[in-house]
Design a protein around this motif. Structure first.
Motif, PDB file in Angstrom:
ATOM      1  N   GLY A 299      34.832  36.629  52.600  1.00 32.82           N
ATOM      2  CA  GLY A 299      36.131  36.341  51.999  1.00 32.82           C
ATOM      3  C   GLY A 299      36.329  37.073  50.686  1.00 32.82           C
ATOM      4  O   GLY A 299      37.401  37.627  50.427  1.00 32.82           O
ATOM      5  N   ARG A 300      35.278  37.085  49.841  1.00 31.63           N
ATOM      6  CA  ARG A 300      35.376  37.820  48.577  1.00 31.63           C
ATOM      7  C   ARG A 300      35.570  39.302  48.820  1.00 31.63           C
ATOM      8  O   ARG A 300      36.325  39.959  48.106  1.00 31.63           O
ATOM      9  CB  ARG A 300      34.118  37.587  47.736  1.00 31.63           C
ATOM     10  CG  ARG A 300      34.160  36.362  46.895  1.00 31.63           C
ATOM     11  CD  ARG A 300      33.125  36.360  45.788  1.00 31.63           C
ATOM     12  NE  ARG A 300      31.825  36.875  46.155  1.00 31.63           N
ATOM     13  CZ  ARG A 300      30.826  36.156  46.663  1.00 31.63           C
ATOM     14  NH1 ARG A 300      31.016  34.878  46.874  1.00 31.63           N
ATOM     15  NH2 ARG A 300      29.671  36.707  46.947  1.00 31.63           N
ATOM     16  N   LEU A 301      34.906  39.844  49.828  1.00 30.51           N
ATOM     17  CA  LEU A 301      35.058  41.271  50.129  1.00 30.51           C
ATOM     18  C   LEU A 301      36.470  41.603  50.613  1.00 30.51           C
ATOM     19  O   LEU A 301      37.062  42.593  50.191  1.00 30.51           O
ATOM     20  CB  LEU A 301      34.030  41.717  51.166  1.00 30.51           C
ATOM     21  CG  LEU A 301      32.615  41.882  50.660  1.00 30.51           C
ATOM     22  CD1 LEU A 301      31.675  42.204  51.821  1.00 30.51           C
ATOM     23  CD2 LEU A 301      32.537  42.955  49.607  1.00 30.51           C
ATOM     24  N   VAL A 302      37.011  40.769  51.487  1.00 31.59           N
ATOM     25  CA  VAL A 302      38.362  41.013  52.002  1.00 31.59           C
ATOM     26  C   VAL A 302      39.393  40.902  50.878  1.00 31.59           C
ATOM     27  O   VAL A 302      40.256  41.778  50.717  1.00 31.59           O
ATOM     28  CB  VAL A 302      38.690  40.038  53.155  1.00 31.59           C
ATOM     29  CG1 VAL A 302      40.163  40.082  53.526  1.00 31.59           C
ATOM     30  CG2 VAL A 302      37.827  40.353  54.367  1.00 31.59           C
ATOM     31  N   VAL A 303      39.292  39.853  50.086  1.00 32.96           N
ATOM     32  CA  VAL A 303      40.218  39.687  48.957  1.00 32.96           C
ATOM     33  C   VAL A 303      40.056  40.834  47.971  1.00 32.96           C
ATOM     34  O   VAL A 303      41.039  41.395  47.469  1.00 32.96           O
ATOM     35  CB  VAL A 303      39.990  38.316  48.268  1.00 32.96           C
ATOM     36  CG1 VAL A 303      40.718  38.234  46.948  1.00 32.96           C
ATOM     37  CG2 VAL A 303      40.422  37.200  49.185  1.00 32.96           C
ATOM     38  N   GLY A 304      38.817  41.222  47.709  1.00 35.01           N
ATOM     39  CA  GLY A 304      38.557  42.323  46.790  1.00 35.01           C
ATOM     40  C   GLY A 304      39.141  43.637  47.271  1.00 35.01           C
ATOM     41  O   GLY A 304      39.745  44.380  46.489  1.00 35.01           O
ATOM     42  N   LEU A 305      38.985  43.921  48.557  1.00 36.37           N
ATOM     43  CA  LEU A 305      39.548  45.170  49.090  1.00 36.37           C
ATOM     44  C   LEU A 305      41.073  45.165  49.036  1.00 36.37           C
ATOM     45  O   LEU A 305      41.690  46.182  48.717  1.00 36.37           O
ATOM     46  CB  LEU A 305      39.058  45.402  50.519  1.00 36.37           C
ATOM     47  CG  LEU A 305      37.587  45.794  50.636  1.00 36.37           C
ATOM     48  CD1 LEU A 305      37.175  45.874  52.104  1.00 36.37           C
ATOM     49  CD2 LEU A 305      37.317  47.107  49.939  1.00 36.37           C
ATOM     50  N   LEU A 306      41.674  44.020  49.327  1.00 34.56           N
ATOM     51  CA  LEU A 306      43.134  43.926  49.221  1.00 34.56           C
ATOM     52  C   LEU A 306      43.602  44.131  47.781  1.00 34.56           C
ATOM     53  O   LEU A 306      44.618  44.801  47.531  1.00 34.56           O
ATOM     54  CB  LEU A 306      43.619  42.580  49.750  1.00 34.56           C
ATOM     55  CG  LEU A 306      43.542  42.385  51.265  1.00 34.56           C
ATOM     56  CD1 LEU A 306      43.889  40.952  51.634  1.00 34.56           C
ATOM     57  CD2 LEU A 306      44.460  43.361  51.973  1.00 34.56           C
ATOM     58  N   LEU A 307      42.869  43.565  46.840  1.00 37.74           N
ATOM     59  CA  LEU A 307      43.231  43.740  45.430  1.00 37.74           C
ATOM     60  C   LEU A 307      43.049  45.194  44.985  1.00 37.74           C
ATOM     61  O   LEU A 307      43.858  45.711  44.214  1.00 37.74           O
ATOM     62  CB  LEU A 307      42.406  42.811  44.544  1.00 37.74           C
ATOM     63  CG  LEU A 307      42.815  41.346  44.582  1.00 37.74           C
ATOM     64  CD1 LEU A 307      41.799  40.488  43.848  1.00 37.74           C
ATOM     65  CD2 LEU A 307      44.189  41.166  43.988  1.00 37.74           C
ATOM     66  N   LEU A 308      42.007  45.851  45.466  1.00 35.34           N
ATOM     67  CA  LEU A 308      41.808  47.257  45.104  1.00 35.34           C
ATOM     68  C   LEU A 308      42.913  48.132  45.694  1.00 35.34           C
ATOM     69  O   LEU A 308      43.376  49.068  45.033  1.00 35.34           O
ATOM     70  CB  LEU A 308      40.429  47.728  45.562  1.00 35.34           C
ATOM     71  CG  LEU A 308      39.253  47.150  44.770  1.00 35.34           C
ATOM     72  CD1 LEU A 308      37.935  47.571  45.402  1.00 35.34           C
ATOM     73  CD2 LEU A 308      39.311  47.568  43.320  1.00 35.34           C
ATOM     74  N   VAL A 309      43.352  47.835  46.898  1.00 27.61           N
ATOM     75  CA  VAL A 309      44.480  48.573  47.481  1.00 27.61           C
ATOM     76  C   VAL A 309      45.745  48.315  46.663  1.00 27.61           C
ATOM     77  O   VAL A 309      46.513  49.238  46.365  1.00 27.61           O
ATOM     78  CB  VAL A 309      44.682  48.182  48.961  1.00 27.61           C
ATOM     79  CG1 VAL A 309      46.001  48.680  49.495  1.00 27.61           C
ATOM     80  CG2 VAL A 309      43.532  48.711  49.805  1.00 27.61           C
ATOM     81  N   GLY A 310      45.963  47.061  46.268  1.00 22.96           N
ATOM     82  CA  GLY A 310      47.116  46.735  45.428  1.00 22.96           C
ATOM     83  C   GLY A 310      47.067  47.438  44.085  1.00 22.96           C
ATOM     84  O   GLY A 310      48.097  47.904  43.581  1.00 22.96           O
TER      85      GLY A 310
ATOM     86  N   LEU B  31      38.329  43.931  37.099  1.00 25.58           N
ATOM     87  CA  LEU B  31      38.236  42.490  37.347  1.00 25.58           C
ATOM     88  C   LEU B  31      37.853  42.201  38.794  1.00 25.58           C
ATOM     89  O   LEU B  31      37.059  41.295  39.073  1.00 25.58           O
ATOM     90  CB  LEU B  31      39.564  41.803  37.015  1.00 25.58           C
ATOM     91  CG  LEU B  31      39.917  41.658  35.548  1.00 25.58           C
ATOM     92  CD1 LEU B  31      41.349  41.175  35.382  1.00 25.58           C
ATOM     93  CD2 LEU B  31      38.952  40.727  34.850  1.00 25.58           C
ATOM     94  N   THR B  32      38.383  42.986  39.714  1.00 24.41           N
ATOM     95  CA  THR B  32      38.078  42.794  41.127  1.00 24.41           C
ATOM     96  C   THR B  32      36.619  43.091  41.426  1.00 24.41           C
ATOM     97  O   THR B  32      35.954  42.337  42.140  1.00 24.41           O
ATOM     98  CB  THR B  32      38.992  43.683  41.990  1.00 24.41           C
ATOM     99  OG1 THR B  32      40.354  43.315  41.748  1.00 24.41           O
ATOM    100  CG2 THR B  32      38.683  43.524  43.459  1.00 24.41           C
ATOM    101  N   VAL B  33      36.111  44.177  40.889  1.00 19.28           N
ATOM    102  CA  VAL B  33      34.707  44.522  41.122  1.00 19.28           C
ATOM    103  C   VAL B  33      33.791  43.450  40.523  1.00 19.28           C
ATOM    104  O   VAL B  33      32.796  43.057  41.139  1.00 19.28           O
ATOM    105  CB  VAL B  33      34.395  45.917  40.558  1.00 19.28           C
ATOM    106  CG1 VAL B  33      32.912  46.200  40.567  1.00 19.28           C
ATOM    107  CG2 VAL B  33      35.146  46.980  41.347  1.00 19.28           C
TER     108      VAL B  33
END
Length: 121
Positions: free
Chosen positions: A25-36, A85-87
């Motif tokens: 879940g953290r990885l999916v949310v993190g990848l979405l935030l990095l794309v954003g 922050l995402t990383v």
């Protein structure tokens, strides 16, 4: 108590359990935030083109030098901040990681709102 007898009540856990689902879940949310963050850094600075129809003496915020610089540079700074922050949020299992993952979209949303407010006014 010997090893043949099981306790009647299990002892409480010392802390939250972090299973594979939490990591995924953290990885999916993190990848979405990095794309954003990437989209924010690429798209939002283009809002400065709203100043194309400015004329001499125009009082709109986008027609000022400060307004144009804010619309051009704020989203890039916000995207870099949100990416950091995402990383941190992806890498940390503590409460600070969750706070970082919650703060990143807030930083991006603030950059979008400020830039749209200046460019659209």
């Amino acid at each position: 108590m010997n090893n043949d007898q099981a306790p009647a009540v299990l002892p409480p856990l010392d802390g939250p359990r972090h299973g594979m689902g939490a990591v995924l879940g953290r990885l999916v949310v993190g990848l979405l935030l990095l794309v954003g963050a990437g989209l924010t850094a690429v798209i939002v600075p283009l809002f400065v083109m709203a100043s194309d129809n400015c004329f001499e003496g125009d009082a709109r915020p986008i027609c000022s030098t400060g307004g144009q610089q804010t619309v051009a540079f704020l989203p890039v700074a916000a995207a870099v901040t949100a990416a950091v922050l995402t990383v941190i949020g992806i890498g940390s299992r503590r409460t600070a990681g969750v706070v970082c993952l919650l703060a990143a979209p807030c930083v991006l949303a603030l950059a979008w709102l400020v830039s749209l407010g200046i460019a659209g006014a």
